[in-house]
Design an enzyme around this catalytic site. Structure first.
Site, mmCIF file in Angstrom:
data_model
loop_
_atom_site.group_PDB
_atom_site.id
_atom_site.type_symbol
_atom_site.label_atom_id
_atom_site.label_comp_id
_atom_site.label_asym_id
_atom_site.label_seq_id
_atom_site.Cartn_x
_atom_site.Cartn_y
_atom_site.Cartn_z
ATOM 1 N N GLU A 36 -17.958 23.485 18.975
ATOM 2 C CA GLU A 36 -17.837 24.416 17.844
ATOM 3 C C GLU A 36 -17.850 23.624 16.555
ATOM 4 O OE1 GLU A 36 -14.544 27.141 17.728
ATOM 5 O OE2 GLU A 36 -14.732 27.665 19.843
ATOM 6 N N GLU A 50 -9.695 25.258 23.327
ATOM 7 C CA GLU A 50 -8.667 24.909 22.337
ATOM 8 C C GLU A 50 -7.239 25.126 22.835
ATOM 9 O OE1 GLU A 50 -9.485 26.717 18.561
ATOM 10 O OE2 GLU A 50 -11.254 25.487 18.227
#
Length: 450
Positions: free
Chosen positions: A358, A173
């Site tokens: 995720e 991320e």
């Protein structure tokens, strides 16, 4: 708060060989912040700044540095194909600059061996936000040298683990590090630089490219970046809101996907944004072909035009139920289908097979050890897994789905007030108690193999 319940509809069929996974990260589960030669990261600094909502420090909770065997046993019981965990940079290289901490690598080596012995493929992430504090003191991800130091760290890890680990994530991320860590300061390192934070995006992607080269040289079979993506929706069907959505899409999605998948950045000048510090050869490194592309997805984002320092405002998604984070995290599973189809249409043949790296949800749950009947989480997961199935039927190649998270853990600035786990964790004792969602996911995995 959502009152979702699972549906009675059967989940879609997935292609043969489709993999099921779950995930954690080092700072969120390991504890032992001052044990085994571990150094200090920006998240240690953020914790000590007093900005964690419940005052916890990440020492509490799962304590997996001492109790990793319990995690492996839970994964074995789940029937997971793979385990996505992260390796702590400061546990391997305490100052991020020189040397190696053998005790840290020993810990990850034991974890890898136990996973393999349990029939679970280790899929570690090299960087999940725990930048060494000495590197932050030298500018952190604003400094190009940090990418070079990351490549050195990647080589240390590969030298020890690549004989057994063949599947890797490089950076987790980068969008959240840039947008929340450096632009608005809600995450470590807590800077508030707005658009002056944009160089951190390029330096993280450069670090990815350099690490990719290191891992390939070490014999990696599969390397990915894990980009956080959202499906951006304008609040109103107006030119102004469409423009606001386009800008947000660039900053959250395209800034981090375009250079990796297409070899170029979006046209920043057209948006009035500053240029990035790109040097000759950078984009060739960043856009080296990937084996799979990691997509972290939690919710869509609805925006409207705004006259403030940024030209958009994030607003509630009309009519959507929400997770424990409230209106910030609307639940719209079909947005995951839309996002995956959008990625395929946007990047075409340059998009490798996708791994959902995720996906999960937090809901209010008791603190004391108990078997939580988390039907809301089951409904969330069921809806998003079905959305992945819809994307596959629409022609998107998706190889894997990963639940965040195996365990309730330290949820960054929210401490232990938000619980994502398939397994309940008692904050004080670390006691692990599987929830209803753990049993549901276990049964889903078993059915998929029948």
């Amino acid at each position: 708060m959502s009152d979702l319940r699972p549906t009675a509809d059967p989940l879609p069929e997935f292609p043969p060989g489709f993999r099921w996974s779950t995930a954690t990260s080092a700072f969120q589960i390991e504890g032992a912040r001052d044990i085994g030669g571990r150094g200090r990261s920006i998240w240690d600094d953020f914790v000590d700044s007093g900005r964690i909502i419940d005052g916890t420090t990440a020492e509490e909770g799962p304590q997996s540095y001492h109790r990793w065997g319990e995690d492996v046993a839970l994964l074995r019981g789940l029937g997971a194909d793979r385990y996505r965990f992260s390796i702590s940079w400061v546990r391997v290289q305490p100052d991020g600059l020189r040397g190696v901490n053998a005790a840290g690598l020993d810990y990850y080596s034991r974890l890898v061996d136990d996973l393999l012995n349990a029939g679970i493929t280790p899929f570690p992430t090299l960087y999940h936000w725990d930048l060494p504090s000495p590197l932050e003191a030298q500018g952190g991800w604003l400094n190009r040298d940090t990418a070079l130091r990351f490549a050195d760290y990647a080589r240390l890890v590969a030298d020890r683990l690549a004989d057994r680990v063949r599947h890797w994530y490089t950076i987790n991320e980068p969008a959240m590090t840039t947008l929340q860590g450096y632009a608005v300061g809600t995450l470590a390192p807590g800077r508030t630089m707005l658009f002056d934070a944009l160089p951190t995006a390029h330096h993280q992607l450069l670090a990815h490219g350099l690490a990719l080269r290191v891992l390939r040289a070490a014999g990696a079979h599969e390397v990915a970046i894990a980009n956080n993506h959202t499906f951006v929706r304008p609040l109103h069907d107006t030119e102004e809101d469409a423009g606001a959505a386009a800008v947000y899409d660039v900053l959250h999605n395209r800034l981090f996907a375009d250079p990796v998948l297409s070899g170029h950045y979006p046209d920043f000048a057209a948006l009035g944004l500053p240029d990035l510090p790109i040097r000759d050869g950078d984009l060739e490194l960043i856009s080296a072909p990937l084996d799979v592309y990691g997509v972290n997805f939690y919710n869509p984002t609805t925006v409207t035009a705004d006259s403030g320092p940024v030209p958009f405002a994030i607003v509630p998604t009309p009519g959507a139920p929400v997770t424990g984070f409230g209106q910030e995290w609307p639940i719209v599973p079909e947005s995951l289908t839309a996002l995956l189809v959008q990625l395929r249409e946007r990047y075409g043949s340059t998009l490798p097979p996708v791994v959902v790296s995720e996906n999960g949800a937090s809901f209010p749950e008791p603190d004391e050890p108990t078997s939580v009947n988390d039907q809301n989480r089951i409904a969330y997961l069921e809806g998003h897994i079905a959305a992945v199935g819809e994307a596959i039927r629409a022609g998107v190649v998706v190889d894997e789905y990963t639940v965040w998270s195996l365990l309730d853990n330290f949820e960054w600035a929210d401490g232990f007030t938000q619980r994502f786990g398939l397994v309940h964790t008692d904050v004080a004792t670390g006691t692990r108690t599987p929830k209803a969602s753990y049993r549901w996911y276990r049964d889903l995995i078993a059915r998929s193999r029948a």
